[in-house]
Design a protein around this motif. Structure first.
Motif, PDB file in Angstrom:
ATOM      1  N   UNK A 118      -7.601 -20.483   6.505  1.00 53.00           N
ATOM      2  CA  UNK A 118      -8.317 -19.549   5.550  1.00 53.00           C
ATOM      3  C   UNK A 118      -7.770 -18.279   4.813  1.00 53.00           C
ATOM      4  N   UNK A 119      -7.461 -18.340   3.615  1.00 49.80           N
ATOM      5  CA  UNK A 119      -6.769 -17.341   2.778  1.00 49.80           C
ATOM      6  C   UNK A 119      -6.850 -17.423   1.402  1.00 49.80           C
ATOM      7  N   UNK A 120      -6.340 -16.355   0.600  1.00 44.14           N
ATOM      8  CA  UNK A 120      -6.864 -16.476  -0.649  1.00 44.14           C
ATOM      9  C   UNK A 120      -5.346 -16.169  -1.440  1.00 44.14           C
ATOM     10  N   UNK A 121      -5.620 -15.964  -3.025  1.00 45.95           N
ATOM     11  CA  UNK A 121      -4.004 -15.820  -3.710  1.00 45.95           C
ATOM     12  C   UNK A 121      -4.125 -14.891  -4.679  1.00 45.95           C
ATOM     13  N   UNK A 122      -2.898 -14.320  -4.744  1.00 50.69           N
ATOM     14  CA  UNK A 122      -2.582 -13.562  -5.850  1.00 50.69           C
ATOM     15  C   UNK A 122      -1.826 -14.423  -6.866  1.00 50.69           C
ATOM     16  N   UNK A 123      -2.306 -14.327  -7.954  1.00 48.39           N
ATOM     17  CA  UNK A 123      -1.451 -15.079  -9.004  1.00 48.39           C
ATOM     18  C   UNK A 123      -1.001 -14.106  -9.817  1.00 48.39           C
ATOM     19  N   UNK A 162       3.809 -17.238 -10.507  1.00 45.71           N
ATOM     20  CA  UNK A 162       4.081 -17.032  -9.287  1.00 45.71           C
ATOM     21  C   UNK A 162       2.659 -16.684  -8.232  1.00 45.71           C
ATOM     22  N   UNK A 163       2.777 -17.357  -7.265  1.00 45.21           N
ATOM     23  CA  UNK A 163       1.631 -17.241  -6.216  1.00 45.21           C
ATOM     24  C   UNK A 163       2.058 -16.721  -4.882  1.00 45.21           C
ATOM     25  N   UNK A 164       1.010 -16.038  -4.348  1.00 43.77           N
ATOM     26  CA  UNK A 164       1.187 -15.233  -3.108  1.00 43.77           C
ATOM     27  C   UNK A 164      -0.063 -15.614  -2.388  1.00 43.77           C
ATOM     28  N   UNK A 165      -0.032 -16.056  -1.150  1.00 41.26           N
ATOM     29  CA  UNK A 165      -1.239 -15.891  -0.384  1.00 41.26           C
ATOM     30  C   UNK A 165      -1.399 -14.623   0.109  1.00 41.26           C
ATOM     31  N   UNK A 166      -2.722 -14.291   0.582  1.00 46.64           N
ATOM     32  CA  UNK A 166      -3.108 -13.319   1.165  1.00 46.64           C
ATOM     33  C   UNK A 166      -4.128 -13.731   2.395  1.00 46.64           C
ATOM     34  N   UNK A 167      -4.125 -13.055   3.433  1.00 47.55           N
ATOM     35  CA  UNK A 167      -4.960 -13.764   4.573  1.00 47.55           C
ATOM     36  C   UNK A 167      -6.631 -13.110   4.262  1.00 47.55           C
ATOM     37  N   UNK A 168      -7.531 -13.835   4.400  1.00 44.68           N
ATOM     38  CA  UNK A 168      -8.803 -13.525   4.533  1.00 44.68           C
ATOM     39  C   UNK A 168      -9.526 -12.683   5.608  1.00 44.68           C
ATOM     40  N   UNK A 169      -8.785 -12.382   6.541  1.00 44.16           N
ATOM     41  CA  UNK A 169      -9.420 -11.907   7.553  1.00 44.16           C
ATOM     42  C   UNK A 169     -10.135 -10.497   7.198  1.00 44.16           C
ATOM     43  N   UNK A 170      -9.547  -9.883   6.330  1.00 46.79           N
ATOM     44  CA  UNK A 170      -9.938  -8.494   6.249  1.00 46.79           C
ATOM     45  C   UNK A 170     -10.680  -8.592   4.712  1.00 46.79           C
TER      46      UNK A 170
END
Lengths: 136, 136
Positions: B91-96, B102-110
């Motif tokens: 589970x995580x989301x993305x910066x685009x 460019x694509x970066x993940x970020x955790x969906x925890x918070x």
DNA sequence: GCATCTTTTAGAATAGTTCTAATCTGCTTG
DNA sequence: CAAGCAGATTAGAACTATTCTAAAAGATGC
């Protein structure tokens, strides 16, 4: 002198900095005269041709891109290899029904997203898209 | 008798129901032996060719689709006309970052999303994607 | 090692979109 | 309201990403 047939669209295009050509007015009418819509270039082309106004597919692509750049439309990316354009340019999110490709808006009023990290260094937030994917 | 070179990938592929062919093992190694990655078919093709293992572009496409179907990869749709595959299937989301791509993940925890409407009648939730679009 | 079923491959085919260069049209000016 | 010009439209070519096809190669079971 103007026909009085669709002064609204003529004016709306002019206000957006676009010359109100026959094709653009015809496209604007199809897009904006009912409620909010989702279209693809192909679907819009088929619709406008049905109104007996000849418009080439290239012009549909040009117009969609121009309308989007002018803020009249919003582009929604949900599936690889197909662009959807949404006449609703306000804040809202989407349901995407797989595998049909159906797209539905839902308002963002009631949706709250908390805890998003801040943008990577050197970048500014431009938009947050939420796509709720569902299947049958 | 096996080479001992990459039994992990061989096993991982078998566990996913895929025959561990040379090409698939080579692709799996490139994809999974470091940390999480985002690739396109083209970028992965370039990388695997650099390892001197000949793999055709068609095979890269086949493998990416099979890996995705097997749950080894997740497909991320952020821009029209280009598919990204993410080795992070959690589970995580993305910066685009536009317009670089460019694509970066970020955790969906918070991240908490509240107030989402329930899926349209006759459909079930499959996934919620959040794409945070940023620009320079 | 052989038979069989799967995978890979090069290249053709397809889908969606953009480009090109010629023609046309809306708008401004005289 | 005719002429001129910049911008728009068009058909068709070109391009990009992806999938398909049919033949050759490879993996697996016996």
């Amino acid at each position: 002198m103007m026909s009085g047939n669709s002064p609204d669209f003529t004016e709306r295009l002019r206000a957006a900095g676009l010359r109100p050509t026959r094709q653009r007015v015809a496209l604007a009418r199809v897009l904006f005269e009912g409620g909010h819509r989702h279209v693809t270039a192909e679907s819009l082309h088929a619709e406008v041709k049905a109104t007996r106004m000849p418009v080439s597919l290239a012009t549909v692509y040009n117009a969609l891109n121009q309308f989007r750049d002018a803020g009249l439309l919003r582009e929604v990316v949900v599936a690889p290899g197909r662009s959807y354009f949404d006449t609703n340019t306000g804040h809202h999110h989407h349901f995407y029904v797989e595998p049909d490709g159906e797209l539905h808006d839902f308002p963002s009023d009631k949706v709250t997203i908390a805890g998003l990290p801040s943008p990577p260094k050197g970048t500014r937030l431009s938009r947050v898209d939420v796509i709720v994917r569902v299947h049958r």
